[in-house]
Design a protein around this motif. Structure first.
Motif, short mmCIF file in Angstrom:
data_model
loop_
_atom_site.label_atom_id
_atom_site.label_comp_id
_atom_site.label_asym_id
_atom_site.label_seq_id
_atom_site.Cartn_x
_atom_site.Cartn_y
_atom_site.Cartn_z
N HIS A 26 29.24 18.08 21.01
CA HIS A 26 28.42 19.14 21.25
C HIS A 26 29.83 20.26 21.73
CE1 HIS A 26 24.81 17.21 21.27
NE2 HIS A 26 25.13 16.29 22.31
N TRP A 27 28.94 21.68 21.72
CA TRP A 27 30.44 21.78 22.36
C TRP A 27 31.04 22.05 23.41
CZ3 TRP A 27 31.86 25.08 18.50
CH2 TRP A 27 30.74 25.92 17.59
N TYR A 28 32.29 21.98 23.30
CA TYR A 28 33.39 21.97 24.60
C TYR A 28 33.30 19.94 25.03
CZ TYR A 28 32.61 26.66 24.37
OH TYR A 28 32.39 27.74 24.41
N GLU A 29 31.45 19.24 24.50
CA GLU A 29 31.60 18.26 25.44
C GLU A 29 31.82 17.11 24.09
OE1 GLU A 29 29.05 18.57 28.08
OE2 GLU A 29 27.35 19.15 26.66
N ILE A 30 32.31 15.99 24.57
CA ILE A 30 31.68 14.48 23.73
C ILE A 30 31.47 13.45 24.72
CG2 ILE A 30 32.61 12.86 22.55
CD1 ILE A 30 34.79 14.32 22.20
N ASN A 31 29.84 13.52 24.00
CA ASN A 31 28.72 12.70 24.77
C ASN A 31 28.82 10.68 25.11
OD1 ASN A 31 26.26 10.94 26.43
ND2 ASN A 31 25.16 11.85 25.90
N THR A 32 29.73 10.06 25.31
CA THR A 32 29.52 8.79 24.94
C THR A 32 28.72 7.56 25.58
OG1 THR A 32 31.24 8.30 26.42
CG2 THR A 32 32.17 8.81 24.56
N ALA A 33 27.40 8.16 26.26
CA ALA A 33 27.03 7.39 26.84
C ALA A 33 26.15 6.58 25.40
CB ALA A 33 25.35 8.11 27.48
N ASP A 34 25.96 7.19 23.67
CA ASP A 34 25.31 6.29 23.13
C ASP A 34 26.40 5.84 21.99
OD1 ASP A 34 23.13 5.05 21.67
OD2 ASP A 34 22.91 7.19 20.59
N MET A 35 26.39 4.75 22.04
CA MET A 35 27.49 5.24 21.04
C MET A 35 27.24 3.98 19.63
SD MET A 35 30.28 7.03 21.59
CE MET A 35 31.94 5.88 20.64
N ALA A 36 27.57 4.03 18.74
CA ALA A 36 27.28 2.66 17.46
C ALA A 36 28.65 2.55 17.14
CB ALA A 36 26.98 3.45 16.16
N LEU A 72 34.56 -4.77 14.66
CA LEU A 72 33.72 -3.77 15.18
C LEU A 72 34.10 -3.11 16.77
CD1 LEU A 72 30.31 -6.05 14.99
CD2 LEU A 72 30.64 -3.95 13.10
N ARG A 73 33.99 -1.65 16.34
CA ARG A 73 34.78 -0.65 17.16
C ARG A 73 33.49 0.46 17.13
NH1 ARG A 73 37.28 -4.66 17.93
NH2 ARG A 73 39.84 -4.66 18.02
N PRO A 74 33.67 0.95 18.34
CA PRO A 74 33.01 1.96 18.45
C PRO A 74 33.40 3.61 18.19
CG PRO A 74 34.08 1.55 20.47
CD PRO A 74 34.54 0.66 19.47
N TYR A 75 32.10 4.54 17.81
CA TYR A 75 32.58 5.78 16.48
C TYR A 75 31.67 6.58 16.66
CZ TYR A 75 28.44 4.53 13.42
OH TYR A 75 27.27 4.70 13.37
N LEU A 76 32.03 7.43 16.25
CA LEU A 76 31.54 8.90 17.15
C LEU A 76 30.61 9.67 15.50
CD1 LEU A 76 34.27 10.55 19.21
CD2 LEU A 76 32.92 9.81 20.21
N ARG A 77 30.05 9.93 15.94
CA ARG A 77 29.42 10.82 15.29
C ARG A 77 28.65 12.28 15.64
NH1 ARG A 77 26.10 7.22 17.67
NH2 ARG A 77 23.94 7.35 17.90
#
Length: 410
Positions: A238-248, A228-233
């Motif tokens: 968002h424009w110019y930024e990636i929020n990793t506060a809520d990862m599945a 099981l590994r974290p993934y981005l959706r």
């Protein structure tokens, strides 16, 4: 007293005649204002009737605080409660009660359901409210009309500043993508939104300069397995930024690591939804991270940096380039093939142009952050003022003419 002792919930179904129809999407959260100039006329038999003096409150997602006081007869979605005050209650005062923090908190607490929480009159009608004499209710409503209008004017000025910042951002990006070229000595592109580029630049498809891959499809077994590994959706990008506060997390086989992992410098592009085409560069903050099918991973395969494509996507979307793509009747999509076939200008000194553009956009982003923070403060003060006034925390007759928003707490 309980609100249901002075207010009635009216449930009068429409007869199917065409009348102005109010949907939840037409009401601005927390303000009691309409988001549209004119309501559409609809003949919806499952709608409910309302009229002047009724206060409408959304029982769906009550935490959004969607309330409205109609000035004419009409119909609306069945997701609205029609609250009709008796002779002891001023309708405008009741509107402000439904916008106050205690009411919204009560409605949210009484809501049932998780994904689509709803409250009901049977539940929210037990809310206990302070009810001063009718003349005092009118004074409070008039006071709040004046004070919230002043706050709204300040918020409108902030909105204008934010719009100007966005226009400036797009102008900076457009200048970079065009190389400042004009009809005098420039090369025509046949793109009305970016008509000229320098004569020594080229134009080519995305696939000639980058490799693109769509992420892993979700499946019922995604939450089980040893790896099981974290993934981005798309919700993370968002424009110019990636929020990793809520990862599945999801299971990835050993043979999927190379295809579905992200590395520092990868560009992630949203494939669909409201944020279609939004893009940001992954910075490697999570050592082993993957991406899901709602995202494209773009890797550099030439001298053209991925940031160039990111800025092109930003400018192209703002210019409506993707409006005719996908199935806009439901959810817009930017498919892998569409992305690869997009034709973009190719500069000779992209890295230098990107450095300068990124610096300028970064400065504008800092200004935007300050403006958004100011907007949030204004919104909080507006809500706190309403709450304080309708719960009797101060006397509006002595508060008029001074800045009562300072120091007011909900």
């Amino acid at each position: 007293m309980r609100i249901k002792s002075v207010v009635h919930n009216v449930v009068q179904k429409s007869d199917g005649a065409s009348r102005p129809f109010l949907g939840l999407e037409d009401i601005e959260s927390g303000t009691g204002r309409l988001l549209v100039k004119d309501l559409p006329f609809k003949a919806a038999e499952d709608s409910i009737c309302h009229g002047p003096g009724d206060v409408l409150f959304s029982k769906l997602r009550p935490y959004l605080a969607k309330s409205y006081l109609p000035s004419a007869n009409g119909t609306g979605t069945g997701e609205l409660l029609v609250l009709r005050p008796n002779a002891e209650v001023n309708a405008k005062f009741l509107l402000y009660v439904t916008l106050s923090h205690p009411w919204v908190a009560w409605a949210n607490t009484t809501a049932y359901g998780t994904k689509m929480p709803r409250t009901s009159w049977e539940l929210v009608g037990d809310y206990r409210t302070w009810l001063p004499p009718l003349e005092e209710q009118r004074r409070i409503a008039d006071f709040l009309d004046a004070e919230t209008a002043r706050i709204d004017r300040l918020a409108a000025a902030r909105d204008a500043q934010l719009s100007a910042l966005e226009e400036r951002e797009l102008a900076v990006i457009g200048h970079m993508l065009s190389g400042g070229a004009t009809s005098q000595g420039g090369r025509a592109t046949d793109w009305p939104w970016l008509p000229y580029i320098p004569a020594n630049w080229s134009i080519g498809p995305v696939y000639a300069y980058y490799s693109t891959v769509l992420g892993k499809m979700l499946n019922p077994e995604r939450a089980s397995g040893e790896k099981l590994r974290p993934y981005l959706r798309n919700a993370n990008v968002h424009w110019y930024e990636i929020n990793t506060a809520d990862m599945a997390s999801m299971h990835f086989e050993a043979n999927e690591v190379r295809r579905y992992s992200v590395a520092p410098g990868d560009l992630l592009v949203c494939e669909g939804g409201a944020g279609v085409a939004e893009a940001a560069v992954w910075d490697g903050r999570i050592e082993e991270c993957y991406f899901q099918k709602s995202l494209h991973r773009v890797r550099r395969s030439s001298e053209v940096p991925v940031e160039w494509l990111m800025y092109w996507l930003r400018f192209a979307k703002a210019c409506g380039v993707f409006d005719a793509s996908g199935n806009l009747a439901t959810i817009p999509h930017l498919t892998g093939e569409q992305l690869r076939q997009c034709r973009i200008p190719i500069p000779h000194d992209g890295q230098r142009l990107i450095r300068e553009t990124s610096r300028r956009i970064g400065d504008m982003a800092k200004a935007g952050t300050l403006l958004n923070r100011a907007q949030k403060t204004l919104s909080e003060r507006r809500q706190a003022l309403i709450t304080a006034a309708v719960t009797g925390q101060f006397d509006v007759s002595t508060a008029s003419g001074r800045n009562v928003t300072d120091g007011v707490t909900a």
